[in-house]
Design a protein around this motif. Structure first.
Motif, PDB file in Angstrom:
ATOM      1  N   ILE A   1      -7.087  14.787  34.442  1.00  0.00           N
ATOM      2  CA  ILE A   1      -7.016  13.376  34.820  1.00  0.00           C
ATOM      3  C   ILE A   1      -6.092  12.668  33.837  1.00  0.00           C
ATOM      4  O   ILE A   1      -6.367  12.630  32.639  1.00  0.00           O
ATOM      5  N   ASP A   2      -4.996  12.142  34.335  1.00  0.00           N
ATOM      6  CA  ASP A   2      -4.088  11.364  33.501  1.00  0.00           C
ATOM      7  C   ASP A   2      -4.597   9.924  33.539  1.00  0.00           C
ATOM      8  O   ASP A   2      -4.549   9.265  34.569  1.00  0.00           O
ATOM      9  N   LEU A   3      -5.103   9.468  32.414  1.00  0.00           N
ATOM     10  CA  LEU A   3      -5.815   8.198  32.387  1.00  0.00           C
ATOM     11  C   LEU A   3      -5.231   7.266  31.349  1.00  0.00           C
ATOM     12  O   LEU A   3      -5.008   7.654  30.206  1.00  0.00           O
ATOM     13  N   LYS A   4      -4.954   6.062  31.738  1.00  0.00           N
ATOM     14  CA  LYS A   4      -4.536   5.026  30.797  1.00  0.00           C
ATOM     15  C   LYS A   4      -5.638   3.986  30.795  1.00  0.00           C
ATOM     16  O   LYS A   4      -5.987   3.422  31.823  1.00  0.00           O
ATOM     17  N   ILE A   5      -6.206   3.747  29.620  1.00  0.00           N
ATOM     18  CA  ILE A   5      -7.365   2.876  29.507  1.00  0.00           C
ATOM     19  C   ILE A   5      -7.250   2.084  28.208  1.00  0.00           C
ATOM     20  O   ILE A   5      -6.776   2.604  27.196  1.00  0.00           O
ATOM     21  N   SER A   6      -7.666   0.859  28.225  1.00  0.00           N
ATOM     22  CA  SER A   6      -7.585   0.025  27.023  1.00  0.00           C
ATOM     23  C   SER A   6      -8.579   0.506  25.966  1.00  0.00           C
ATOM     24  O   SER A   6      -9.588   1.143  26.293  1.00  0.00           O
ATOM     25  N   ARG A   7      -8.284   0.202  24.721  1.00  0.00           N
ATOM     26  CA  ARG A   7      -9.193   0.595  23.639  1.00  0.00           C
ATOM     27  C   ARG A   7     -10.570  -0.047  23.836  1.00  0.00           C
ATOM     28  O   ARG A   7     -11.589   0.565  23.556  1.00  0.00           O
ATOM     29  N   LYS A   8     -10.577  -1.277  24.324  1.00  0.00           N
ATOM     30  CA  LYS A   8     -11.839  -1.956  24.585  1.00  0.00           C
ATOM     31  C   LYS A   8     -12.683  -1.158  25.565  1.00  0.00           C
ATOM     32  O   LYS A   8     -13.877  -0.932  25.353  1.00  0.00           O
ATOM     33  N   ASN A   9     -12.054  -0.676  26.627  1.00  0.00           N
ATOM     34  CA  ASN A   9     -12.790   0.091  27.626  1.00  0.00           C
ATOM     35  C   ASN A   9     -13.174   1.475  27.119  1.00  0.00           C
ATOM     36  O   ASN A   9     -14.186   2.029  27.561  1.00  0.00           O
ATOM     37  N   VAL A  10     -12.398   2.042  26.187  1.00  0.00           N
ATOM     38  CA  VAL A  10     -12.788   3.315  25.566  1.00  0.00           C
ATOM     39  C   VAL A  10     -14.082   3.114  24.788  1.00  0.00           C
ATOM     40  O   VAL A  10     -15.015   3.911  24.891  1.00  0.00           O
ATOM     41  N   LEU A  11     -14.149   2.025  24.009  1.00  0.00           N
ATOM     42  CA  LEU A  11     -15.380   1.721  23.271  1.00  0.00           C
ATOM     43  C   LEU A  11     -16.559   1.525  24.213  1.00  0.00           C
ATOM     44  O   LEU A  11     -17.652   2.052  23.983  1.00  0.00           O
ATOM     45  N   LEU A  12     -16.341   0.782  25.277  1.00  0.00           N
ATOM     46  CA  LEU A  12     -17.405   0.524  26.243  1.00  0.00           C
ATOM     47  C   LEU A  12     -17.834   1.804  26.953  1.00  0.00           C
ATOM     48  O   LEU A  12     -19.033   2.047  27.125  1.00  0.00           O
ATOM     49  N   LEU A  13     -16.874   2.633  27.347  1.00  0.00           N
ATOM     50  CA  LEU A  13     -17.186   3.893  28.023  1.00  0.00           C
ATOM     51  C   LEU A  13     -18.019   4.794  27.121  1.00  0.00           C
ATOM     52  O   LEU A  13     -19.035   5.345  27.537  1.00  0.00           O
ATOM     53  N   ASN A  14     -17.608   4.902  25.862  1.00  0.00           N
ATOM     54  CA  ASN A  14     -18.364   5.731  24.928  1.00  0.00           C
ATOM     55  C   ASN A  14     -19.778   5.198  24.739  1.00  0.00           C
ATOM     56  O   ASN A  14     -20.742   5.962  24.714  1.00  0.00           O
ATOM     57  N   HIS A  15     -19.907   3.887  24.657  1.00  0.00           N
ATOM     58  CA  HIS A  15     -21.235   3.283  24.495  1.00  0.00           C
ATOM     59  C   HIS A  15     -22.109   3.556  25.724  1.00  0.00           C
ATOM     60  O   HIS A  15     -23.289   3.885  25.591  1.00  0.00           O
ATOM     61  N   VAL A  16     -21.537   3.435  26.903  1.00  0.00           N
ATOM     62  CA  VAL A  16     -22.285   3.685  28.138  1.00  0.00           C
ATOM     63  C   VAL A  16     -22.724   5.154  28.208  1.00  0.00           C
ATOM     64  O   VAL A  16     -23.871   5.446  28.575  1.00  0.00           O
ATOM     65  N   ILE A  17     -21.841   6.067  27.832  1.00  0.00           N
ATOM     66  CA  ILE A  17     -22.191   7.494  27.835  1.00  0.00           C
ATOM     67  C   ILE A  17     -23.342   7.735  26.868  1.00  0.00           C
ATOM     68  O   ILE A  17     -24.340   8.376  27.220  1.00  0.00           O
ATOM     69  N   GLU A  18     -23.217   7.231  25.642  1.00  0.00           N
ATOM     70  CA  GLU A  18     -24.272   7.454  24.652  1.00  0.00           C
ATOM     71  C   GLU A  18     -25.590   6.811  25.072  1.00  0.00           C
ATOM     72  O   GLU A  18     -26.655   7.401  24.910  1.00  0.00           O
ATOM     73  N   ARG A  19     -25.513   5.629  25.622  1.00  0.00           N
ATOM     74  CA  ARG A  19     -26.731   4.942  26.067  1.00  0.00           C
ATOM     75  C   ARG A  19     -27.401   5.706  27.210  1.00  0.00           C
ATOM     76  O   ARG A  19     -28.617   5.870  27.234  1.00  0.00           O
ATOM     77  N   GLY A  20     -26.595   6.186  28.137  1.00  0.00           N
ATOM     78  CA  GLY A  20     -27.145   6.948  29.254  1.00  0.00           C
ATOM     79  C   GLY A  20     -27.776   8.254  28.819  1.00  0.00           C
ATOM     80  O   GLY A  20     -28.823   8.643  29.314  1.00  0.00           O
ATOM     81  N   LEU A  21     -27.140   8.916  27.851  1.00  0.00           N
ATOM     82  CA  LEU A  21     -27.663  10.193  27.387  1.00  0.00           C
ATOM     83  C   LEU A  21     -28.893  10.037  26.497  1.00  0.00           C
ATOM     84  O   LEU A  21     -29.661  10.974  26.348  1.00  0.00           O
TER      85      LEU A  21
END
Length: 97
Positions: free
Chosen positions: A26-46
């Protein structure tokens, strides 16, 4: 209405479809803000409690797949250069409890 067990069976069936373990690029361009949010959502879900209804689907997922997801979130942080910031934000949120 589907029961919790039925939902888990359907989810398990979907994960068992041939080709679901194939790696995709997956070639993905994502803002740093959304990287932080994505990581937080993954950790919270797990880290959701087992009695949390939103984590019922995760109970049927093999631990190795959950670990891969965690590593993906960490890799995103690393590529964005946000590991140190993320750790500091975790420290702040833990002291705020």
């Amino acid at each position: 209405m589907l029961t919790t067990n039925d939902v888990a069976k359907v989810f398990d069936t979907i994960l068992s479809i041939p080709g679901m373990n194939e790696v995709v690029k997956i070639d993905l361009k994502i803002s740093r803000k959304n990287v932080l949010l994505l990581n937080h959502v993954i950790e919270r879900g797990l880290s959701a409690k087992e009695d949390d209804k939103s984590s019922i689907l995760l109970t049927s997922v093999p631990q190795e797949n959950l670990q891969e997801l965690k590593l993906f979130g960490d890799e995103c942080l690393q590529k964005a250069g946000l590991i140190e910031l993320s750790e500091k934000l975790k420290t702040l949120s833990e002291t705020g409890k």
